[in-house]
Structure formats: structure tokens, C-alpha cells
Design a protein around this motif. Structure first.
Motif, mmCIF file in Angstrom:
data_model
loop_
_atom_site.group_PDB
_atom_site.id
_atom_site.type_symbol
_atom_site.label_atom_id
_atom_site.label_comp_id
_atom_site.label_asym_id
_atom_site.label_seq_id
_atom_site.Cartn_x
_atom_site.Cartn_y
_atom_site.Cartn_z
ATOM 1 N N ARG A 81 -13.179 3.204 3.288
ATOM 2 C CA ARG A 81 -13.152 4.620 3.681
ATOM 3 C C ARG A 81 -11.983 4.970 4.581
ATOM 4 N NH1 ARG A 81 -18.125 2.474 4.152
ATOM 5 N NH2 ARG A 81 -17.779 2.046 6.364
ATOM 6 N N GLN A 82 -11.343 3.985 5.154
ATOM 7 C CA GLN A 82 -10.333 4.228 6.177
ATOM 8 C C GLN A 82 -9.007 3.588 5.752
ATOM 9 O OE1 GLN A 82 -11.674 5.951 8.576
ATOM 10 N NE2 GLN A 82 -10.124 6.132 10.156
ATOM 11 N N LEU A 83 -7.924 4.294 5.999
ATOM 12 C CA LEU A 83 -6.606 3.768 5.704
ATOM 13 C C LEU A 83 -5.879 3.542 7.024
ATOM 14 C CD1 LEU A 83 -4.269 4.455 2.920
ATOM 15 C CD2 LEU A 83 -3.395 5.180 5.131
ATOM 16 N N GLU A 84 -5.233 2.391 7.147
ATOM 17 C CA GLU A 84 -4.584 2.070 8.412
ATOM 18 C C GLU A 84 -3.177 1.552 8.154
ATOM 19 O OE1 GLU A 84 -5.412 -1.106 11.939
ATOM 20 O OE2 GLU A 84 -6.992 0.343 11.514
ATOM 21 N N GLN A 106 -3.488 -1.204 5.190
ATOM 22 C CA GLN A 106 -4.814 -1.804 5.137
ATOM 23 C C GLN A 106 -5.841 -0.744 4.796
ATOM 24 O OE1 GLN A 106 -5.764 -3.846 8.774
ATOM 25 N NE2 GLN A 106 -5.026 -5.826 8.005
ATOM 26 N N LEU A 107 -6.813 -1.114 3.977
ATOM 27 C CA LEU A 107 -7.956 -0.264 3.688
ATOM 28 C C LEU A 107 -9.159 -0.875 4.389
ATOM 29 C CD1 LEU A 107 -7.301 0.268 -0.120
ATOM 30 C CD2 LEU A 107 -6.763 1.842 1.738
ATOM 31 N N ARG A 108 -9.880 -0.029 5.121
ATOM 32 C CA ARG A 108 -10.996 -0.523 5.931
ATOM 33 C C ARG A 108 -12.280 0.214 5.578
ATOM 34 N NH1 ARG A 108 -9.938 -3.448 10.617
ATOM 35 N NH2 ARG A 108 -7.739 -4.006 10.874
ATOM 36 N N GLY A 109 -13.362 -0.474 5.751
ATOM 37 C CA GLY A 109 -14.696 0.064 5.517
ATOM 38 C C GLY A 109 -15.667 -1.065 5.709
ATOM 39 N N ASP A 110 -16.472 -1.347 4.709
ATOM 40 C CA ASP A 110 -17.341 -2.517 4.781
ATOM 41 C C ASP A 110 -16.525 -3.805 4.785
ATOM 42 O OD1 ASP A 110 -19.428 -0.729 4.656
ATOM 43 O OD2 ASP A 110 -19.594 -0.864 2.478
ATOM 44 N N GLU A 111 -15.359 -3.771 4.186
ATOM 45 C CA GLU A 111 -14.459 -4.919 4.144
ATOM 46 C C GLU A 111 -13.072 -4.465 4.597
ATOM 47 O OE1 GLU A 111 -15.567 -7.851 3.403
ATOM 48 O OE2 GLU A 111 -17.533 -7.308 2.568
ATOM 49 N N ILE A 112 -12.167 -5.448 4.724
ATOM 50 C CA ILE A 112 -10.760 -5.161 5.027
ATOM 51 C C ILE A 112 -9.927 -5.716 3.880
ATOM 52 C CG2 ILE A 112 -8.828 -5.573 6.591
ATOM 53 C CD1 ILE A 112 -10.818 -5.915 8.844
ATOM 54 N N GLY A 114 -5.898 -5.815 2.540
ATOM 55 C CA GLY A 114 -4.489 -5.488 2.719
ATOM 56 C C GLY A 114 -3.854 -5.175 1.376
ATOM 57 N N VAL A 115 -3.008 -4.164 1.353
ATOM 58 C CA VAL A 115 -2.313 -3.755 0.131
ATOM 59 C C VAL A 115 -0.813 -3.829 0.386
ATOM 60 C CG1 VAL A 115 -1.986 -1.939 -1.587
ATOM 61 C CG2 VAL A 115 -4.204 -2.180 -0.426
ATOM 62 N N GLY A 116 -0.117 -4.576 -0.439
ATOM 63 C CA GLY A 116 1.333 -4.657 -0.321
ATOM 64 C C GLY A 116 1.972 -4.279 -1.644
ATOM 65 N N ILE A 117 2.819 -3.260 -1.652
ATOM 66 C CA ILE A 117 3.476 -2.813 -2.882
ATOM 67 C C ILE A 117 4.649 -3.739 -3.162
ATOM 68 C CG2 ILE A 117 4.465 -0.867 -4.119
ATOM 69 C CD1 ILE A 117 1.608 -0.433 -2.986
ATOM 70 N N ALA A 175 -9.343 -10.644 6.707
ATOM 71 C CA ALA A 175 -9.444 -9.896 7.961
ATOM 72 C C ALA A 175 -8.358 -10.401 8.906
ATOM 73 C CB ALA A 175 -10.829 -10.080 8.566
ATOM 74 N N GLU A 176 -7.187 -9.846 8.759
ATOM 75 C CA GLU A 176 -6.043 -10.302 9.548
ATOM 76 C C GLU A 176 -5.327 -9.089 10.131
ATOM 77 O OE1 GLU A 176 -3.490 -12.322 6.821
ATOM 78 O OE2 GLU A 176 -3.075 -10.552 5.623
ATOM 79 N N PRO A 177 -4.565 -9.281 11.184
ATOM 80 C CA PRO A 177 -3.792 -8.165 11.745
ATOM 81 C C PRO A 177 -2.849 -7.586 10.699
ATOM 82 C CG PRO A 177 -3.772 -10.048 13.237
ATOM 83 C CD PRO A 177 -4.375 -10.523 11.956
ATOM 84 N N ILE A 178 -2.648 -6.304 10.763
ATOM 85 C CA ILE A 178 -1.792 -5.659 9.768
ATOM 86 C C ILE A 178 -0.356 -6.172 9.852
ATOM 87 C CG2 ILE A 178 -1.152 -3.674 11.197
ATOM 88 C CD1 ILE A 178 -1.465 -1.965 8.641
ATOM 89 N N GLU A 179 0.031 -6.704 11.010
ATOM 90 C CA GLU A 179 1.371 -7.268 11.131
ATOM 91 C C GLU A 179 1.568 -8.452 10.176
ATOM 92 O OE1 GLU A 179 0.544 -5.002 14.770
ATOM 93 O OE2 GLU A 179 -0.573 -6.541 13.653
ATOM 94 N N ASN A 180 0.485 -9.182 9.905
ATOM 95 C CA ASN A 180 0.589 -10.297 8.954
ATOM 96 C C ASN A 180 0.915 -9.797 7.550
ATOM 97 O OD1 ASN A 180 -0.179 -11.752 11.149
ATOM 98 N ND2 ASN A 180 -2.052 -12.593 10.258
ATOM 99 N N LEU A 181 0.323 -8.673 7.166
ATOM 100 C CA LEU A 181 0.598 -8.099 5.849
ATOM 101 C C LEU A 181 2.030 -7.600 5.776
ATOM 102 C CD1 LEU A 181 -0.503 -7.212 3.077
ATOM 103 C CD2 LEU A 181 -1.064 -5.028 4.143
ATOM 104 N N ARG A 182 2.461 -6.974 6.836
ATOM 105 C CA ARG A 182 3.847 -6.505 6.871
ATOM 106 C C ARG A 182 4.811 -7.688 6.713
ATOM 107 N NH1 ARG A 182 6.529 -3.793 12.171
ATOM 108 N NH2 ARG A 182 5.797 -5.769 13.013
ATOM 109 N N PHE A 183 4.503 -8.788 7.376
ATOM 110 C CA PHE A 183 5.340 -9.968 7.278
ATOM 111 C C PHE A 183 5.410 -10.484 5.841
ATOM 112 C CE2 PHE A 183 5.481 -14.691 7.346
ATOM 113 C CZ PHE A 183 6.763 -14.855 7.820
#
Length: 549
Positions: A81-84, A106-112, A114-117, A175-183
Motif C-alpha cells: 500500500r505504501q511507496l517509499e 520500495q513497496l511497503r505493506g504486509d511485506e517489503i 524492493g523494485v529496481g528498474i 526487508a533491507e534498507p532502501i540504500e541497499n537497493l539503490r546500491f
């Protein structure tokens, strides 16, 4: 969903599922479907050992369509439900469309999740060779509504039958910090930037397709190699070759160097592309590097590069199909034409051929090209190291015997320089159909260009045999080149000097290390593959050493 210019909204749903690959390294499922108009959609899901799920979407048009907008794909993700982003959180509204300012979120809700294009919506027109008229569509936006995720790109786009629109992204259910996805999904690690310029990174990602990577355009050269490694062969065609293995083969090296799992995933995907492309002889046909060759042309270098890539992928993943495919390459070197085969110089001496095809002059052969021969010796040494395969050991022994016989015939000049091929001292070994490399000097100073390359491959092969005659010949070749290069009379493909002289320092004479600060003063020599992070250099199950001059 396609919004045609006349206002029609065309839905293409992927309903059929097919498990294409299922083993220790990769699970691949392909979903496909066709619209009433005949447009086809394929969605390839690749689940890797890294837990990354890579999604590749390909829409192929059945008829000429003027497209106002396209959305690829519409994936349903429960409970999100949430975009971060790094800028903060945002609730997903009714419309759910937002500018895609960054290629990660990141998309958040019941789960987390990460989306990377990894590939923005991309248009291509295809022919027998590959993709032409390709470009990334502008104005890409993320569309998230009612639990559906898609990439929205605006037109107008005048598409013809068989044109495609493609996109790719990865999902990380971690479930990781969004900085990890950016990396993971950006080109921002300082070591990485040294090895791959940003413009090459962006072009490289756009060239992936469903099950492999497209080769370079047939223009003035290949952007995946340093420019001075090219023979200029402009064909005036901006076509990405789909029949050719991409020459960027540093993926596992970059994974070891940066820790980015995306490079490991890329290596696995490419390796399965190589498995699919291996031919009945155990090798890989020449793609279209020279373009004027027949479509089933045997050329050693593509097979050599593919082999080492698969060995590297096996070392990383432990996936036996990669090693089995590499093992099949013996059929290519041991068999009779139309496999590549070898010449029998004595009862226990074989010389491995460069490549060839049937033409009016007979079977093109180039029997005694040293660089080719040394490449095959390296291949057999890597097989023996990993498998103790007796056939590979016999091929290595016979090949090294043939090399020493060639030394007796004058393959190495008195100053230490290796010749490119033995026909230069024994014209009887030149066949009428041989490519005219030596006669026309297609590669300027071809002896010096391949002097270092041949020495490198012989050093690696000789790790198994420890033959002092071979070691001494390689030491003389490198001593010659070092003096000639400093005098400005010899050069080679620039990146080979680093790895070859580093190996020479470790395995022949430590004094060769004094050349490394000189070679490394040129930033174009800084590639991960030559710093000891690849099967080309590092011993099996050992890390290369990072030595800073």
C-alpha cells in the motif's frame, strides 16, 4: 495495455505458464499470451540463488499501430500500500502514477519488496541480424494502482508488425534498507566506476533481452572493449547483434569486487544463453563480428571466450551444467572437420586450429597460429584443474609437445619475440584458403600484438605441466616486449599487459612487477578481470590478491 492513437485500449494478458529452467542456479518461468488483435506478450521470470526475481517483459506487435502510450506489465502484488523512495513515503492513490525520478524504490505493506528498474521501456525493430531502430522510450512513469505495478511510457510511437517494446526490472523480497537497493541498481560504487564508465553501464543494461544480452552494433567497433582492441570494420549499420555473445565478460569479476548480486545474476543469465547457443560440435559459431563470413563459420575466439565464461560461472555457482558445456568443447578440438580439429605434427604432438569454413580453396585452416593454440592449452588446463579429465590432460600434453616442436623450428626469434604463426618460417604450413592476416598485415605488427597474449595463455597452461622450456620461452617473450614497448616499437591490446606481466612476476621472475606501475598509470588498464578476480587469472577456489602499486 496499449493505448492506440485512435483511443482504443488493447489488453494483452499472459495466461500460459511454462517452466523453462529449473536447477540449482536458476528457476525460469515464462508466461505468455496473445490479444484478439494478435499482439503477443511474454513475461520471463528468473529467480536466482541471490533471491532476486528478475522480470523481463516483451510485447511483440502483430500489426502496424500508432501507439499513444504503453504500460508494461501489470503485475499484481498483494498487500502493498505504501511507496517509499529516499525522498520519503507516499500513499498510493487511485491513479497511482508518478514520475520515475530514480530507478529504485520500495513497496511497503504486509511485506517489503524492493523494485529496481534494469531496463526502461525500450523499442526495437528486428531483422535476421538483430535489433535496429532501437531506443529507450521517454517519459517513463511508475504506475501502481489497486495492487498492480507497471511501467508507463508515452508515445507517440509508429510501430510496424514484429516490432517489440520491452522492459525489465528486479524484485527483492528482502526487508533491507532502501540504500541497499539503490546500491544494487545504480552505478555508484567507486571501484565499479573505475572499471565501467557510466555510459557503458547504461548501454549495457539496455542490451539485455529475454534470455541473453545483445552484442555490440556493427559500426566502427565494440563499446564493450577498449577502443584500441578493435580492428575498424565500419559496416554503416547500427544493428545490435543477437547471434553474438556479448564481449563484456567481467560480470563475475565485478560481483567479486563490489558484492553486487546483480552482476552474479547477469553472469548466470548469460551462461544459460551460452548453453542454448552451443552447437553440435561443442563450440559456438562465429556471430557477425566480421559479417562477411558464412553463418556457420567456425572461429576459435568465440568458443574460447564462451568456454572461460562458463568456467567462471561454474566456479561461482557450482552449477554442473556450466562445467558440462565447457567439457563438451573437447569435441570441437579433438574432432575431424567440419569441427575445428587439429593437425598431427607427431605421434604425441597436436596443433589446434584457429577456425574455418568450406570455400573454393578448400577448408580454411590457419594451422599453426600460436595465439589460437595457446588458448586451447589454457582451456585444457582449466578442465584438468577442475575435473582431472584424462582426455583434457592428453590434449594439454600433446599440445605443449607441438609448441616445443614449433620452438625448434623457429617459432620464437632470437630476441625472444614469438611469431604469430609458424608459416612465417615454414611456408609449407600455409594453405591456399587461410585468412590473409600475415600477408596483408590486417592487424598491424601482428607478432607483437599476440606476443603478450600467447605468453599469458601459455603461463596459465603451464601451471599444470611446470615445463621449464615453456617457462623460459615465456620469460624471453615478456623481456623482449618490455624493452620494445618502452622503446615505442611494440604494442598489444593494452589490458593484456597488466594481467600477463602480473602473472609473469608471480610465476616467472619477480622483476616483471616493476612494469606494473608503468602499465597501471593508464586508467584504461584498470579492469576487474585483470586484477585477479576471474577464472582467467585466479587459481580455482582462491582469491586473487589486490596489490596497489
Amino acid at each position: 495495455m496499449i493505448l492506440a492513437q485512435d483511443g482504443r485500449e488493447i489488453e494483452v494478458e499472459a495466461r500460459e505458464l511454462d517452466v523453462v529452467i529449473e536447477d540449482d542456479a536458476l528457476a525460469r518461468i515464462v508466461a505468455s499470451g496473445t490479444s484478439g488483435e494478435g499482439h503477443s506478450l511474454r513475461i520471463t521470470y528468473d529467480l536466482h540463488q541471490t533471491e532476486n526475481l528478475h522480470v523481463y517483459v516483451r510485447l511483440k506487435l502483430a500489426e502496424a499501430t500508432l501507439i499513444g502510450a504503453v504500460e508494461l506489465p501489470r503485475l499484481h502484488l498483494d498487500g502493498l500500500r505504501q511507496l517509499e523512495t529516499l525522498a520519503g513515503s507516499a500513499s498510493l492513490g487511485e491513479n497511482g502514477e508518478m514520475p520515475l525520478l530514480e530507478p529504485w524504490l520500495q513497496l511497503r505493506g504486509d511485506e517489503i519488496v524492493g523494485v529496481g528498474i534494469t531496463k526502461f521501456p525500450w523499442f526495437a525493430r528486428w531483422n535476421d541480424v538483430g535489433a535496429t531502430g532501437y531506443h529507450t522510450l521517454g517519459n517513463a512513469k511508475l504506475h501502481m494502482a489497486d495492487g498492480h505495478l507497471g511501467l508507463h511510457a508515452d508515445g507517440p510511437l509508429d510501430a510496424a508488425p514484429s516490432d517489440t517494446i520491452e522492459a525489465a526490472f528486479l524484485l527483492r523480497p528482502l526487508a533491507e534498507p532502501i540504500e541497499n537497493l539503490r546500491f544494487q541498481t545504480t552505478h555508484n560504487d567507486s571501484r565499479e566506476i573505475v572499471y565501467i564508465p557510466a555510459i557503458e553501464w547504461e548501454q549495457f543494461l539496455s542490451r539485455q533481452v529475454e534470455d541473453r544480452w545483445l552484442g555490440p552494433p556493427i559500426q566502427g567497433g565494440c563499446q564493450n572493449r577498449p577502443v584500441d582492441q578493435l580492428i575498424p570494420q565500419s559496416r554503416g549499420m547500427d544493428i545490435l547483434a543477437r547471434r553474438r555473445f556479448s564481449w563484456n565478460n567481467e560480470d563475475t569479476s565485478l560481483w567479486r569486487l563490489t558484492g553486487k548480486s546483480i552482476y552474479r545474476d547477469i553472469a548466470v543469465k548469460k551462461s544459460y544463453g551460452l548453453l542454448a547457443g552451443q552447437n553440435e560440435y561443442g563450440e559456438w559459431f562465429e556471430g557477425i563480428e566480421f559479417y562477411n563470413l558464412p553463418p556457420r563459420h567456425h572461429q576459435h575466439y568465440h568458443s574460447y571466450t564462451a568456454f572461460v565464461y562458463l568456467i567462471d560461472a561454474f566456479d561461482v555457482t557450482g552449477n554442473r551444467p556450466f562445467l558440462d558445456a565447457a567439457l563438451r568443447s573437447k569435441e570441437f578440438w579433438f574432432g575431424d572437420p567440419p569441427a575445428n580439429s587439429h593437425s598431427v605434427d607427431a605421434a604425441d604432438a597436436w596443433w589446434y586450429r584457429w577456425g574455418g569454413y568450406i570455400n573454393d580453396a578448400g577448408y580454411t585452416d590457419e594451422r599453426h597460429a600460436l595465439n589460437t593454440h595457446a588458448s586451447v592449452l589454457l582451456i585444457f588446463s582449466l578442465l584438468w584443474t577442475r575435473l582431472q579429465d584424462e582426455e583434457a590432460k592428453r590434449g594439454l600434453d600433446y599440445g605443449m609437445n607441438a609448441f616445443k616442436l614449433a620452438l625448434d623450428k623457429g617459432l620464437q626469434r632470437s630476441n625472444g619475440q614469438f611469431l604469430y604463426m609458424l608459416a612465417q618460417v615454414d611456408p609449407r604450413l600455409e594453405l591456399p584458403g587461410d585468412p590473409p592476416y600475415v600477408r596483408t598485415d590486417l592487424i598491424p605488427q601482428i607478432d607483437d600484438v599476440y606476443n603478450v597474449l600467447s605468453a599469458f595463455r601459455l603461463i596459465v597452461a603451464n601451471r599444470v605441466l611446470q615445463d621449464p622450456v615453456v617457462s623460459e620461452s615465456c620469460e624471453r617473450a615478456l623481456s623482449y616486449f618490455w624493452a620494445a614497448h618502452r622503446a615505442g616499437t611494440a604494442y598489444t591490446y593494452r589490458s593484456y599487459t597488466v594481467k600477463t606481466f602480473a602473472l609473469g612476476a608471480g610465476e616467472l621472475d619477480l622483476r616483471f612487477a616493476f612494469s606494473l606501475p608503468y602499465f597501471l598509470s593508464d586508467p584504461d588498464n584498470w579492469t576487474s578481470i585483470y586484477k585477479g578476480f576471474s577464472a582467467w587469472v585466479a587459481p580455482l577456489n582462491q582469491k586473487g590478491l589486490l596489490v596497489e602499486p
